[in-house]
Motif scaffolding. Structure first.
Motif, PDB file in Angstrom:
ATOM      1  N   VAL A  44       0.866  -1.184   0.000  1.00 39.61           N
ATOM      2  CA  VAL A  44       0.000   0.000   0.000  1.00 39.61           C
ATOM      3  C   VAL A  44       0.897   1.226   0.000  1.00 39.61           C
ATOM      4  CG1 VAL A  44      -1.832   1.267   1.177  1.00 39.61           C
ATOM      5  CG2 VAL A  44      -1.760  -1.239   1.311  1.00 39.61           C
ATOM      6  N   SER A  45       1.030   1.879  -1.140  1.00 35.91           N
ATOM      7  CA  SER A  45       1.932   3.016  -1.240  1.00 35.91           C
ATOM      8  C   SER A  45       1.234   4.311  -0.852  1.00 35.91           C
ATOM      9  CB  SER A  45       2.452   3.142  -2.678  1.00 35.91           C
ATOM     10  OG  SER A  45       3.158   4.363  -2.836  1.00 35.91           O
ATOM     11  N   PRO A  46       1.891   5.162  -0.050  1.00 30.09           N
ATOM     12  CA  PRO A  46       1.324   6.487   0.224  1.00 30.09           C
ATOM     13  C   PRO A  46       1.136   7.336  -1.031  1.00 30.09           C
ATOM     14  CG  PRO A  46       3.000   5.954   1.837  1.00 30.09           C
ATOM     15  CD  PRO A  46       3.087   4.897   0.761  1.00 30.09           C
ATOM     16  N   PHE A  47       1.798   6.979  -2.131  1.00 27.81           N
ATOM     17  CA  PHE A  47       1.513   7.686  -3.372  1.00 27.81           C
ATOM     18  C   PHE A  47       0.068   7.455  -3.817  1.00 27.81           C
ATOM     19  CE2 PHE A  47       6.177   8.039  -4.130  1.00 27.81           C
ATOM     20  CZ  PHE A  47       6.208   9.372  -4.518  1.00 27.81           C
ATOM     21  N   ASP A  48      -0.535   6.351  -3.370  1.00 27.35           N
ATOM     22  CA  ASP A  48      -1.919   6.048  -3.714  1.00 27.35           C
ATOM     23  C   ASP A  48      -2.846   6.539  -2.610  1.00 27.35           C
ATOM     24  OD1 ASP A  48      -1.180   4.762  -6.125  1.00 27.35           O
ATOM     25  OD2 ASP A  48      -0.688   2.939  -5.015  1.00 27.35           O
ATOM     26  N   SER A  49      -2.753   7.829  -2.330  1.00 27.32           N
ATOM     27  CA  SER A  49      -3.562   8.500  -1.318  1.00 27.32           C
ATOM     28  C   SER A  49      -3.771   9.930  -1.793  1.00 27.32           C
ATOM     29  CB  SER A  49      -2.836   8.495   0.037  1.00 27.32           C
ATOM     30  OG  SER A  49      -1.700   9.340   0.002  1.00 27.32           O
ATOM     31  N   PRO A  50      -4.698  10.675  -1.180  1.00 34.28           N
ATOM     32  CA  PRO A  50      -4.894  12.058  -1.625  1.00 34.28           C
ATOM     33  C   PRO A  50      -3.625  12.891  -1.608  1.00 34.28           C
ATOM     34  CG  PRO A  50      -6.734  11.382  -0.261  1.00 34.28           C
ATOM     35  CD  PRO A  50      -5.741  10.262  -0.204  1.00 34.28           C
ATOM     36  N   VAL A  51      -2.793  12.738  -0.566  1.00 34.55           N
ATOM     37  CA  VAL A  51      -1.578  13.546  -0.522  1.00 34.55           C
ATOM     38  C   VAL A  51      -0.578  13.068  -1.565  1.00 34.55           C
ATOM     39  CG1 VAL A  51      -0.419  12.198   1.294  1.00 34.55           C
ATOM     40  CG2 VAL A  51       0.139  14.600   0.985  1.00 34.55           C
ATOM     41  N   GLY A  52      -0.492  11.763  -1.807  1.00 34.19           N
ATOM     42  CA  GLY A  52       0.414  11.257  -2.828  1.00 34.19           C
ATOM     43  C   GLY A  52       0.044  11.731  -4.213  1.00 34.19           C
ATOM     44  N   VAL A  53      -1.249  11.736  -4.490  1.00 39.86           N
ATOM     45  CA  VAL A  53      -1.722  12.242  -5.780  1.00 39.86           C
ATOM     46  C   VAL A  53      -1.432  13.732  -5.908  1.00 39.86           C
ATOM     47  CG1 VAL A  53      -3.813  12.720  -7.122  1.00 39.86           C
ATOM     48  CG2 VAL A  53      -3.465  10.452  -6.098  1.00 39.86           C
ATOM     49  N   ALA A  54      -1.620  14.479  -4.809  1.00 41.99           N
ATOM     50  CA  ALA A  54      -1.357  15.923  -4.839  1.00 41.99           C
ATOM     51  C   ALA A  54       0.114  16.211  -5.104  1.00 41.99           C
ATOM     52  CB  ALA A  54      -1.809  16.566  -3.528  1.00 41.99           C
ATOM     53  N   VAL A  55       1.011  15.406  -4.533  1.00 43.05           N
ATOM     54  CA  VAL A  55       2.441  15.588  -4.791  1.00 43.05           C
ATOM     55  C   VAL A  55       2.730  15.415  -6.270  1.00 43.05           C
ATOM     56  CG1 VAL A  55       4.712  14.520  -4.448  1.00 43.05           C
ATOM     57  CG2 VAL A  55       3.260  15.023  -2.474  1.00 43.05           C
ATOM     58  N   ARG A  56       2.220  14.345  -6.868  1.00 42.14           N
ATOM     59  CA  ARG A  56       2.493  14.080  -8.281  1.00 42.14           C
ATOM     60  C   ARG A  56       1.866  15.148  -9.184  1.00 42.14           C
ATOM     61  NH1 ARG A  56      -0.169   9.061  -9.358  1.00 42.14           N
ATOM     62  NH2 ARG A  56       0.692   9.312 -11.458  1.00 42.14           N
ATOM     63  N   ARG A  57       0.704  15.665  -8.787  1.00 44.31           N
ATOM     64  CA  ARG A  57       0.015  16.666  -9.612  1.00 44.31           C
ATOM     65  C   ARG A  57       0.637  18.055  -9.464  1.00 44.31           C
ATOM     66  NH1 ARG A  57      -1.198  20.741 -11.390  1.00 44.31           N
ATOM     67  NH2 ARG A  57      -3.230  21.543 -12.087  1.00 44.31           N
ATOM     68  N   HIS A  58       0.870  18.494  -8.238  1.00 46.69           N
ATOM     69  CA  HIS A  58       1.216  19.894  -8.001  1.00 46.69           C
ATOM     70  C   HIS A  58       2.703  20.134  -7.739  1.00 46.69           C
ATOM     71  CE1 HIS A  58      -2.993  21.101  -7.918  1.00 46.69           C
ATOM     72  NE2 HIS A  58      -3.244  20.064  -7.145  1.00 46.69           N
ATOM     73  N   CYS A  59       3.429  19.095  -7.368  1.00 47.79           N
ATOM     74  CA  CYS A  59       4.854  19.275  -7.078  1.00 47.79           C
ATOM     75  C   CYS A  59       5.741  18.897  -8.258  1.00 47.79           C
ATOM     76  CB  CYS A  59       5.255  18.458  -5.855  1.00 47.79           C
ATOM     77  SG  CYS A  59       4.416  18.973  -4.339  1.00 47.79           S
TER      78      CYS A  59
END
Length: 379
Positions: A44-59
């Motif tokens: 279960v990767s933290p990338f597969d969470s709202p904050v993980g998605v936000a990092v990939r989208r906005h950072c």
């Protein structure tokens, strides 16, 4: 872009509560462990969470990557740039002038307040965590009947350091807030100290935590209190800030009390800010975990009854500078969305909305922490 968002984007923020970032390049496991308040579980990767998605989208774009870049590409680019350049890019992108940095939590080697200021091109101040002061007193050696005086003296020395503007307690983690609100007697403190000093444990005795909170009042500086959301060490129902109601009655007219984070108790925190003169709040930490897409919803609940001079901005970023960036981005986007809707529905006029935006992003913190390097708008 609406007029409110355009104005908020131009506000140089005051981040009234944040932490340093890890001073090392991070592999995937280390980075993922810092993305979550819980744990990085197998499969279960933290990338597969709202904050993980936000990092990939906005950072990702700040690392010269396309939006939604895969984690492997994101982390490879991060390593190529090195942690110093990554920190510089994200901190500069926040548009933050002032950082008030909690230096009391450092399980990893992290940047100092001065490091943060230099990377961001801003100014930094320190927030002293009082539990750490108490634990240093124990480590130095003290007799139970001398503990109260020694703790007060050590706390006073800490807050007199150059650049200290506030103190903080993590009582929410240690005992929760459902404590006897009264100041404990000298005899009670001595008895509790006798048991704690010989235990070797962290400070979690209810009497000594009460004593710590009252010592914070005596110090005279703004007091930051973690409330609500935290890691699995917290018992969330005991971190509801309304448990502080009787203590707030007893401490009325003393020091500002800053309720940090608050989720899912942002409405309860808003109530306290509405009925107690000394209470202020933020929804830091929450915003980068819910992401810009939901920041407006959280801020809407926080501001249902909160006086506009009582909301402050914080990121509560720790470990990775992506959180400084996401916190600022989500705050600007969420607050602008909320205020613009009220302008569009004629609940606010535009000058009022712009003033509220500046208050929350900057001027309220300058006022509370007495950092005014300019006259806040509206004074």
């Amino acid at each position: 872009m609406g007029a409110v968002r355009e104005a908020l984007d131009s506000v140089r923020l005051v981040d009234h509560h944040c932490h340093g970032t890890v001073t090392a390049d991070l592999d995937r496991g280390a980075f993922e462990s810092l993305l979550t308040e819980g744990e990085a579980w197998p499969g279960v990767s933290p990338f597969d969470s709202p904050v993980g998605v936000a990092v990939r989208r906005h950072c990702a774009p700040l690392l010269d990557l396309p939006r939604h870049a895969p984690p492997v590409e994101y982390l490879a680019r991060r390593s190529d740039l090195g942690w110093r350049e990554v920190q510089r890019r994200f901190l500069r992108a926040t548009g933050t002038d002032v950082f008030c940095v909690d230096t009391g939590y450092a399980p990893d080697r992290i940047t100092t307040p001065q490091d943060i200021a230099e990377a961001a091109g801003g100014t930094s101040y320190e927030v002293v965590r009082l539990e750490g002061v108490a634990e240093s007193v124990r480590a130095a050696g003290v007799e139970p009947d001398a503990y109260a005086q020694a703790f007060h003296a050590a706390a006073l020395d800490a807050v007199r350091r150059p650049g200290v503007v506030a103190v903080k307690s993590v009582a929410a983690y240690r005992t929760g807030f459902d404590l006897d609100p009264a100041r404990p007697s000298d005899a009670q403190v001595t008895q509790a100290a006798r048991a704690w000093l010989g235990s070797g444990d962290r400070l979690d005795d209810p009497v000594l935590v009460r004593h710590l909170l009252w010592t914070a009042v005596d110090l005279g500086l703004p007091l930051q209190l973690h409330t609500g959301f935290g890691d699995n060490d917290i018992r969330l129902h005991r971190a509801d800030p309304t448990h502080l109601t009787d203590w707030l009655h007893l401490t009325a007219g003393t020091v500002p009390v800053l309720l940090l984070h608050c989720w899912p108790y942002q409405r309860q925190a808003g109530y306290l800010a509405a009925v107690f003169e000394q209470v202020y709040l933020d929804v830091g930490l929450t915003l980068h975990y819910v992401g810009p897409a939901r920041a407006g919803a959280v801020l809407t609940e926080a501001l249902e009854i909160t006086p506009f001079r009582k909301l402050l901005y914080s990121s509560d970023a720790y470990g990775v500078p992506e959180f400084h960036h996401l916190g600022a981005l989500a705050f600007r986007q969420g607050l602008a969305e909320l205020l613009q809707k009220r302008v569009d529905s004629d609940e606010l006029d535009l000058p009022d909305a712009l003033r509220i935006a500046r208050w929350a992003g900057r001027d309220n913190a300058l006022r509370v922490y007495r950092l005014r390097n300019e006259r806040p708008e509206g004074d």
